[in-house]
Design an enzyme around this catalytic site. Structure first.
Site, PDB file in Angstrom:
ATOM      1  N   CYS A 119       0.819  -1.225   0.000  1.00  0.00           N
ATOM      2  CA  CYS A 119       0.000   0.000   0.000  1.00  0.00           C
ATOM      3  C   CYS A 119       0.847   1.267   0.000  1.00  0.00           C
ATOM      4  O   CYS A 119       0.346   2.352  -0.301  1.00  0.00           O
ATOM      5  CB  CYS A 119      -0.928  -0.003   1.211  1.00  0.00           C
ATOM      6  SG  CYS A 119      -1.837  -1.529   1.399  1.00  0.00           S
ATOM      7  N   HIS A 259      -3.637   6.959   3.028  1.00  0.00           N
ATOM      8  CA  HIS A 259      -4.013   5.643   2.510  1.00  0.00           C
ATOM      9  C   HIS A 259      -5.405   5.295   3.034  1.00  0.00           C
ATOM     10  O   HIS A 259      -5.719   5.532   4.199  1.00  0.00           O
ATOM     11  CB  HIS A 259      -2.986   4.607   2.980  1.00  0.00           C
ATOM     12  CG  HIS A 259      -3.336   3.208   2.620  1.00  0.00           C
ATOM     13  ND1 HIS A 259      -3.839   2.867   1.387  1.00  0.00           N
ATOM     14  CD2 HIS A 259      -3.274   2.048   3.340  1.00  0.00           C
ATOM     15  CE1 HIS A 259      -4.071   1.562   1.365  1.00  0.00           C
ATOM     16  NE2 HIS A 259      -3.731   1.045   2.526  1.00  0.00           N
ATOM     17  N   ASN A 289     -10.057  -0.707   0.475  1.00  0.00           N
ATOM     18  CA  ASN A 289      -8.599  -0.581   0.414  1.00  0.00           C
ATOM     19  C   ASN A 289      -8.102  -1.103  -0.944  1.00  0.00           C
ATOM     20  O   ASN A 289      -8.257  -2.282  -1.238  1.00  0.00           O
ATOM     21  CB  ASN A 289      -8.004  -1.403   1.562  1.00  0.00           C
ATOM     22  CG  ASN A 289      -6.492  -1.328   1.626  1.00  0.00           C
ATOM     23  OD1 ASN A 289      -5.834  -0.835   0.713  1.00  0.00           O
ATOM     24  ND2 ASN A 289      -5.933  -1.836   2.708  1.00  0.00           N
TER      25      ASN A 289
HETATM   26  O1  UT7 Z   1      -3.390  -1.554   3.860  1.00  0.00           O
HETATM   27  C1  UT7 Z   1      -3.034  -2.397   4.889  1.00  0.00           C
HETATM   28  C2  UT7 Z   1      -3.979  -3.518   4.899  1.00  0.00           C
HETATM   29  N1  UT7 Z   1      -4.624  -3.871   6.101  1.00  0.00           N
HETATM   30  C3  UT7 Z   1      -5.261  -3.064   6.944  1.00  0.00           C
HETATM   31  O2  UT7 Z   1      -5.250  -1.885   6.871  1.00  0.00           O
HETATM   32  C4  UT7 Z   1      -6.043  -3.736   8.027  1.00  0.00           C
HETATM   33  C5  UT7 Z   1      -5.888  -3.076   9.354  1.00  0.00           C
HETATM   34  N2  UT7 Z   1      -6.802  -3.666  10.309  1.00  0.00           N
HETATM   35  C6  UT7 Z   1      -8.107  -3.339  10.342  1.00  0.00           C
HETATM   36  O3  UT7 Z   1      -8.584  -2.520   9.567  1.00  0.00           O
HETATM   37  C7  UT7 Z   1      -8.947  -3.963  11.426  1.00  0.00           C
HETATM   38  O4  UT7 Z   1      -8.123  -4.683  12.310  1.00  0.00           O
HETATM   39  C8  UT7 Z   1     -10.044  -4.924  10.871  1.00  0.00           C
HETATM   40  C9  UT7 Z   1     -11.115  -4.117  10.152  1.00  0.00           C
HETATM   41  C10 UT7 Z   1      -9.436  -5.945   9.942  1.00  0.00           C
HETATM   42  C11 UT7 Z   1     -10.718  -5.646  12.043  1.00  0.00           C
HETATM   43  O5  UT7 Z   1     -11.233  -4.734  12.953  1.00  0.00           O
HETATM   44  P1  UT7 Z   1     -10.909  -4.881  14.513  1.00  0.00           P
HETATM   45  O6  UT7 Z   1     -11.687  -3.855  15.210  1.00  0.00           O
HETATM   46  O7  UT7 Z   1      -9.413  -4.824  14.660  1.00  0.00           O
HETATM   47  O8  UT7 Z   1     -11.493  -6.299  14.832  1.00  0.00           O
HETATM   48  P2  UT7 Z   1     -10.716  -7.550  15.468  1.00  0.00           P
HETATM   49  O9  UT7 Z   1      -9.597  -7.997  14.597  1.00  0.00           O
HETATM   50  O10 UT7 Z   1     -10.406  -7.195  16.863  1.00  0.00           O
HETATM   51  O11 UT7 Z   1     -11.822  -8.673  15.401  1.00  0.00           O
HETATM   52  C12 UT7 Z   1     -12.949  -8.595  16.184  1.00  0.00           C
HETATM   53  C13 UT7 Z   1     -13.898  -9.723  15.813  1.00  0.00           C
HETATM   54  C14 UT7 Z   1     -13.242 -11.090  15.655  1.00  0.00           C
HETATM   55  O12 UT7 Z   1     -14.092 -12.016  16.265  1.00  0.00           O
HETATM   56  P3  UT7 Z   1     -13.728 -12.671  17.683  1.00  0.00           P
HETATM   57  O13 UT7 Z   1     -12.443 -13.427  17.449  1.00  0.00           O
HETATM   58  O14 UT7 Z   1     -13.567 -11.506  18.618  1.00  0.00           O
HETATM   59  O15 UT7 Z   1     -14.914 -13.526  17.971  1.00  0.00           O
HETATM   60  C15 UT7 Z   1     -13.279 -11.346  14.159  1.00  0.00           C
HETATM   61  O16 UT7 Z   1     -13.393 -12.706  13.855  1.00  0.00           O
HETATM   62  O17 UT7 Z   1     -14.525  -9.439  14.564  1.00  0.00           O
HETATM   63  C16 UT7 Z   1     -14.535 -10.628  13.767  1.00  0.00           C
HETATM   64  N3  UT7 Z   1     -14.608 -10.274  12.370  1.00  0.00           N
HETATM   65  C17 UT7 Z   1     -15.760 -10.057  11.730  1.00  0.00           C
HETATM   66  N4  UT7 Z   1     -17.039 -10.076  12.144  1.00  0.00           N
HETATM   67  C18 UT7 Z   1     -17.992  -9.796  11.250  1.00  0.00           C
HETATM   68  C19 UT7 Z   1     -13.570 -10.108  11.503  1.00  0.00           C
HETATM   69  N5  UT7 Z   1     -14.043  -9.779  10.288  1.00  0.00           N
HETATM   70  C20 UT7 Z   1     -15.404  -9.751  10.407  1.00  0.00           C
HETATM   71  C21 UT7 Z   1     -16.452  -9.460   9.505  1.00  0.00           C
HETATM   72  N6  UT7 Z   1     -17.710  -9.493   9.971  1.00  0.00           N
HETATM   73  N7  UT7 Z   1     -16.228  -9.162   8.217  1.00  0.00           N
END
Ligand code: UT7
Length: 333
Positions: A119, A259, A289
């Site tokens: 990115c 970004h 993204n």
């Molecule tokens: O350009 C670089 C590329 N990457 C990024 O920029 C990604 C950076 N990270 C993020 O944007 C965030 O970490 C995410 C959007 C990916 C996730 O958000 P978060 O607030 O950090 O959530 P989390 O990782 O703490 O996950 C919370 C829960 C998990 O469930 P459990 O384990 O707590 O039961 C995930 O399994 O949310 C769950 N989860 C979802 N639930 C519904 C993950 N994806 C989804 C989804 N729908 N699509």
């Protein structure tokens, strides 16, 4: 082509972008996976993203964006000395996507190369291109950030598939009026974080095999929360570093183009840099993204909607797989 050894101001003299027509709304994922619109919007800010047709490759959309940028710069393809494509979704390992674009547009005088900085790729490319222009060894460089992330996205993995989209943005970098243009660029990396965001198979470590396909190793794997923590820290730091390299402060920023990975990451950077929301370009809700294309498309959309005015200080900042990060300060010309 070596013109002379000197010191020129390098700036952006034209931009263009292209996003595919097909829109994937959050409802598409609601129907197929254990997810919902409310989760996706509240955690990411994303409402929809674009996806190319199966027969379209990165070089195709890169070419569309390139032609628009060249026209905007009032140049012809043969005026280009170099083409740089930043991408993690090249058409193939080689020839480079840049060489394919060079052929498509007939830029017969241009050298061509791809760069891989995920990115951060467009800002890395801006930094590389500006050196050649400032030194005087090249006159016009076409920089493209283009991705077809849909080709490496696992649509069964809710952790990643809701985040990514396809698109391409391009800019022509040339010499500009003294005192204007790219005032500074900054790039960084930390390979120790490489495992957090990667495409495991298809390279020399894990060549394609029945096993890699069976284990879905040709798709993006990401530790979202670790990448999130890194992004929150690095976005503000990187922007401040580029500002300090050209003797500016965060109070001097007129416009920020970050970004577009996640609205919460953008808001955190905005808060740290103490910038008003209306001075920050945001299109993550429409496209998700797009990796190297995110800043490139945002830059073109900001320019076309008259957000960038002559003499204003524009800051670009990105982070991504690698891990990598980069920032640039531009006095808009
Ligand atoms: O350009 C670089 C590329 N990457 C990024 O920029 C990604 C950076 N990270 C993020 O944007 C965030 O970490 C995410 C959007 C990916 C996730 O958000 P978060 O607030 O950090 O959530 P989390 O990782 O703490 O996950 C919370 C829960 C998990 O469930 P459990 O384990 O707590 O039961 C995930 O399994 O949310 C769950 N989860 C979802 N639930 C519904 C993950 N994806 C989804 C989804 N729908 N699509």
């Amino acid at each position: 082509m070596i013109l002379s050894n000197g010191s020129w101001s390098a700036g952006i003299i034209g931009t263009g972008s292209y996003v595919p027509e097909a829109v994937l709304k959050n409802s598409y994922f609601e129907e197929r996976l254990d997810t919902d619109d409310q989760w996706i919007v509240s955690r990411t800010g994303i409402k929809e993203r674009r996806r190319v047709r199966p027969d379209i490759a990165t070089s195709d959309i890169a070419t569309y964006a390139a032609l628009k940028a060249i026209e905007d710069a009032k140049l012809k393809p043969e005026d280009l000395d170099m083409i740089i494509v930043a991408t993690v979704t090249p058409d193939m390992a080689f020839p480079s996507t840049a060489c394919i674009v060079q052929k498509n547009i007939g830029a017969e005088n241009a050298a061509a190369l791809d760069i891989s900085a995920a990115c951060s790729g467009f800002i890395y490319g801006l930094s590389i291109a500006s050196q050649f222009i400032k030194y005087g060894s090249m006159k016009n460089i076409l920089l493209i950030g283009a991705e077809t992330l849909s080709k490496i996205t696992d649509y069964n993995d809710r952790n990643t598939c809701v985040l990514f989209g396809d698109g391409a943005g391009a800019a022509v970098i040339s010499s500009v009026e003294e005192g204007f243009g790219i005032l500074s660029t900054y790039m960084g990396s930390d390979g120790r974080g490489g495992e957090l965001l990667k495409l495991p198979a298809g390279g020399s470590r894990l060549p394609a095999s029945e096993e890699t396909i069976a284990n879905s190793l040709h798709f993006i794997k990401m530790d979202g929360s670790e990448v999130f923590k890194f992004a929150i820290k690095i976005m503000g730091e990187a922007a401040e570093k580029a500002l300090s390299l050209c003797g500016m402060r965060k109070e001097d920023i007129d416009y920020l183009i970050p970004h577009q990975a996640n609205i919460r990451i953008i808001e955190s950077a905005t808060k740290r840099l103490k910038i008003d929301k209306d001075k920050v370009f945001i299109n993550v809700e429409k496209y998700g993204n797009m990796s190297a294309a995110s800043v490139a498309v945002a830059l073109d959309e900001a320019k076309r909607t008259n957000k960038l005015n002559k003499g204003e200080l524009v800051v670009l900042v990105a982070f991504g797989g690698g891990l990598t990060w980069g920032s640039a300060v531009i006095k808009w010309s």
